[in-house]
Design an enzyme around this catalytic site. Structure first.
Site, PDB file in Angstrom:
ATOM      1  N   THR A 108       0.710  -1.141   0.094  1.00 33.93           N
ATOM      2  CA  THR A 108       0.173   0.138   0.033  1.00 33.93           C
ATOM      3  C   THR A 108       0.921   1.278  -0.140  1.00 33.93           C
ATOM      4  O   THR A 108       1.843   0.929   0.600  1.00 33.93           O
ATOM      5  CB  THR A 108      -0.784   0.022   1.133  1.00 33.93           C
ATOM      6  OG1 THR A 108      -1.537  -1.079   1.436  1.00 33.93           O
ATOM      7  CG2 THR A 108      -1.822   1.327   1.393  1.00 33.93           C
TER       8      THR A 108
ATOM      9  N   ASP B 100      -6.803  -3.760   5.815  1.00 33.15           N
ATOM     10  CA  ASP B 100      -6.576  -2.577   6.813  1.00 33.15           C
ATOM     11  C   ASP B 100      -6.710  -1.341   6.255  1.00 33.15           C
ATOM     12  O   ASP B 100      -7.022  -0.260   6.859  1.00 33.15           O
ATOM     13  CB  ASP B 100      -5.320  -2.765   7.659  1.00 33.15           C
ATOM     14  CG  ASP B 100      -4.118  -2.592   6.626  1.00 33.15           C
ATOM     15  OD1 ASP B 100      -4.240  -3.490   5.870  1.00 33.15           O
ATOM     16  OD2 ASP B 100      -3.323  -1.782   6.818  1.00 33.15           O
TER      17      ASP B 100
ATOM     18  N   GLY C 193       1.092  -4.418   4.650  1.00 29.63           N
ATOM     19  CA  GLY C 193       1.155  -5.762   4.966  1.00 29.63           C
ATOM     20  C   GLY C 193       0.024  -6.420   4.851  1.00 29.63           C
ATOM     21  O   GLY C 193      -1.049  -5.964   4.140  1.00 29.63           O
TER      22      GLY C 193
HETATM   23  N1  ASP Z   1      -2.434  -3.938   3.709  1.00 28.86           N
HETATM   24  C1  ASP Z   1      -2.929  -4.144   2.202  1.00 28.86           C
HETATM   25  C2  ASP Z   1      -4.071  -5.029   2.346  1.00 28.86           C
HETATM   26  O1  ASP Z   1      -4.192  -5.736   3.180  1.00 28.86           O
HETATM   27  C3  ASP Z   1      -1.926  -4.603   1.598  1.00 28.86           C
HETATM   28  C4  ASP Z   1      -0.450  -4.282   1.759  1.00 28.86           C
HETATM   29  O2  ASP Z   1      -0.351  -3.045   2.141  1.00 28.86           O
HETATM   30  O3  ASP Z   1       0.308  -5.087   1.472  1.00 28.86           O
HETATM   31  O4  ASP Z   1      -5.273  -4.837   1.520  1.00 28.86           O
END
Ligand code: ASP
Length: 301
Positions: A152, A183, A204
């Site tokens: 993100t 999230d 994440g």
């Molecule tokens: N946090 C993001 C999600 O779960 C993905 C990421 O930041 O890697 O949609």
């Protein structure tokens, strides 16, 4: 301290550069943050944000974005939307509303259309190709906990007047279940900012980040006077230990934060987490948080 910006990943470096240019010329914090995220959304090379973002199991690009104003605590976001060129701009507009400011799916897309945001097919040729390749092993892929291809863009900034803001945008997890929300657009989990305290954001595996409300937890530590780098490490380490104790596993999680004076911090449970910073001396660079034996070292890349 004067203005300052921090953003997740190397992909945000050019966005941070143009954001800091806006801040140097005394532009407002909202322009700087929205601009920085928009640049990442528009670049097809970044496979987890905006155009170029990787699709869900049905081959559709579904995007999430959110925005928060640290002065007013107003926030807005959109979730699981398709065909919106710049989700961050819609989230920013929604953050000015007092009610109905987090919208999902068709309601969010209708809002974007009615407010004349640019609508376009967001499945870039490169993302379609990656999907076609992976589709062969779709069943096997969806069994995996964290599908390859997520990240993100999260940008936190502070201007000369001490106003802070945070914007986030993502396509979530590659091959996710249609309608899945992580999230990122959830206030307190993927992002939080209060100009009187500081801000934090996460990237994440959203399902695991949400369980620790990581962004809000970091801001709460800042409120108690914990130094920003320490706040990031303490919150991330505590959550990781907690998840391991309860579930025996945890996905990747990385956080960035900025205190109300513009000092920044970052932490990760990956071996290496690159992030982009821009400061009032005109330096824009990528730093890396290195995770070694439970300790975080911040180095120049
Ligand atoms: N946090 C993001 C999600 O779960 C993905 C990421 O930041 O890697 O949609």
């Amino acid at each position: 301290m004067k203005w300052s910006m921090i953003a997740t990943w190397r992909m945000a470096l050019e966005g941070v550069r143009s954001g800091t240019r806006i801040l140097r010329e005394h532009g407002n914090i909202h322009q700087a943050v929205v601009n920085a995220v928009t640049e990442v959304e528009d670049d097809e090379n970044f496979q987890s944000v905006g155009y170029g973002g990787l699709p869900n199991r049905n081959g559709e690009v579904e995007l999430d974005a959110a925005y928060m104003n640290g002065d007013t605590l107003d926030a807005g976001g959109i979730m699981a939307v398709q065909n919106i060129k710049n989700p961050i701009q819609v989230a920013y507009t929604l953050s000015k509303y007092k009610r109905n400011c987090f919208l999902a799916g068709t309601g969010a897309m209708k809002f974007a259309q009615e407010h004349h945001f640019i609508m376009q097919d967001m499945l870039a040729p490169s993302a379609r190709k990656r999907y076609e390749e992976m589709k062969v092993n779709l069943e096997e892929m969806v069994q995996q906990e964290a599908y390859q291809g997520h990240d993100t863009v999260c940008v936190i900034g502070r201007d000369d007047n001490g106003s802070m803001a945070c914007g986030v945008s993502t396509s979530g997890l590659f091959l996710k279940q249609p309608g899945r929300v992580g999230d990122s657009p959830i206030i307190g989990s993927g992002f939080y900012v209060d100009s009187e305290i500081g801000g934090a954001a996460a990237t994440g595996v959203g399902e695991d980040i949400m369980k620790g409300c990581l962004a809000f937890s970091i801001v709460e530590k800042l409120k108690l006077g914990t130094e920003v780098q320490r706040a990031c490490e303490e919150v991330l380490n505590h959550h990781e230990e907690n998840m391991m104790k309860r579930n025996g596993s945890v996905g990747s999680m990385s956080v960035i934060a900025m205190d109300k004076n513009g000092h920044v911090g970052a932490a990760t449970n990956l071996d290496i987490f690159p992030f982009s910073v821009g400061d009032a001396d005109g330096n824009c660079q990528v730093l890396v948080a290195i995770h070694e034996n439970g300790k975080i070292k911040i180095l120049e890349s």
